[in-house]
Design a protein around this motif. Sequence first.
Motif, mmCIF file in Angstrom:
data_model
loop_
_atom_site.group_PDB
_atom_site.id
_atom_site.type_symbol
_atom_site.label_atom_id
_atom_site.label_comp_id
_atom_site.label_asym_id
_atom_site.label_seq_id
_atom_site.Cartn_x
_atom_site.Cartn_y
_atom_site.Cartn_z
ATOM 1 N N ASP A 101 0.796 -1.223 0.000
ATOM 2 C CA ASP A 101 0.000 0.000 0.000
ATOM 3 C C ASP A 101 0.831 1.276 0.000
ATOM 4 O OD1 ASP A 101 -2.104 1.792 0.211
ATOM 5 O OD2 ASP A 101 -2.350 1.540 2.356
ATOM 6 N N GLU A 149 -4.965 -3.371 5.480
ATOM 7 C CA GLU A 149 -5.014 -2.505 4.282
ATOM 8 C C GLU A 149 -5.368 -3.324 3.033
ATOM 9 O OE1 GLU A 149 -5.102 0.677 4.145
ATOM 10 O OE2 GLU A 149 -3.632 1.648 5.447
ATOM 11 N N HIS A 213 -10.666 4.977 6.484
ATOM 12 C CA HIS A 213 -9.680 5.905 7.034
ATOM 13 C C HIS A 213 -10.291 7.103 7.751
ATOM 14 C CE1 HIS A 213 -6.895 3.522 4.699
ATOM 15 N NE2 HIS A 213 -5.870 4.211 5.160
ATOM 16 N N HIS A 231 -1.884 1.604 12.556
ATOM 17 C CA HIS A 231 -2.645 2.138 11.424
ATOM 18 C C HIS A 231 -3.549 1.078 10.763
ATOM 19 C CE1 HIS A 231 -3.521 4.745 8.002
ATOM 20 N NE2 HIS A 231 -3.259 3.717 7.233
ATOM 21 N N VAL A 235 -7.632 1.045 10.570
ATOM 22 C CA VAL A 235 -8.336 1.054 9.285
ATOM 23 C C VAL A 235 -9.365 -0.083 9.235
ATOM 24 C CG1 VAL A 235 -8.024 0.629 6.796
ATOM 25 C CG2 VAL A 235 -6.538 2.252 7.987
HETATM 26 ZN ZN ZN Z 1 -3.918 3.449 5.248
#
Ligand code: ZN
Length: 327
Positions: A101, A149, A213, A231, A235
């Motif tokens: 990503d 992700e 997000h 993170h 998400v």
């Molecule tokens: Zn992200």
Amino acid sequence: MSPSQAIVVVDENVHHVGQRVAAALDVPARIVSVSPGEKSKSLAEAERLYGVLLEARADRATCVVAVGGGVIGDLAGYVAATYARGLPLLMVPTSLLAQLDSSVGGKVGVNFGGIKNIVGAFHQPVAVHVATDWLATLPAREVRCGLGEAVRCAFTLDAALFAWIEANARALVQLEPAAMRHLIHECCRRKAQVVQEDPLERSGRRMVLNAGHTVGHVLESSAGLGESLRHGEAVAIGLVAECRIAEALGWIDAAVTARLVAVLEALGMQHAVPRLDPEYVMHAMSRDKKAHHGKLRFALARGIGTADVTADVPLDLLMTTLQALAR
Ligand SMILES: [Zn+2]
Ligand SMILES: NC(=O)c1ccc[n+]([C@@H]2O[C@H](COP(=O)([O-])OP(=O)(O)OC[C@H]3O[C@@H](n4cnc5c(N)ncnc54)[C@H](O)[C@@H]3O)[C@@H](O)[C@H]2O)c1
């Protein structure tokens, strides 16, 4: 222009990879270590790197090489974007999240004032070099973050890839090389397609990549800039929360959310948060840079593999959803 020297910015945890990369370059290379963690994505750390570039008499023939996860890519990328109005950038991502990503797409930046990525630029790398071998030392939690992700990418953009993840969850958790290569390739390909259509996030098309997000960033910052919630984890939770909003708007039915929750569970990922202060969340969301004319924008699912961007999420619906999440 071919580079005359390289500055290899490397996460301390993968110093050996930095050394291997520096040795493989055919120009003189200087290695600069950066402490691991989101805290390094700061202007202070960028300033330190500017100092290194100055000392090395860097000019536009100096290539910045980012070796590490998304933190290093964003930080070194930001420094490359801004020093001397732009130095060439080579990405060597070593975390799964960075490989599938963050190293693709050209978004670079640092955190400021408690807000994620608020100071940044668009700066496309000259190349991204992915070697899945580096993943062998990645902690299991970081693997799950990358998978978060990947699920977001597939769930939003590609129903076939989502079904493939459902069918291959076990191989993915076990980091089977062929499965990892397929996943990374497909996620990068889908992201690159969207980025090509809207490289500077002007038309709104690129906003679909931000599914999960809008809520996710707030969860991450309310947890203290990624210290207790990473993170990719934020998400994944954000994606589920935003699906509840899409359900309430009549865009999807509960079966779609159920498939998302099931795949996250199969991958060993959390999809709910225990405590959350909705007041704080509202405050943090009001500072979100995805806001447009003062209205928050969400990339919400229309079904598996398809999403649309909307700024029409009524405030009371958002509050109710967040309160339900906090239970
Ligand atoms: Zn992200
Ligand atoms: N620019 C973008 O488009 C974009 C997209 C998604 C996320 N991001 C950003 O990326 C960051 C998250 O990236 P991340 O999850 O890679 O975090 P990270 O860079 O903090 O890496 C995660 C952890 O894994 C360690 N690590 C990395 N590679 C390793 C390896 N091969 N072996 C052992 N340890 C290793 C790191 O030292 C760190 O402790 C966030 O700051 C997020 O905002 C940016």
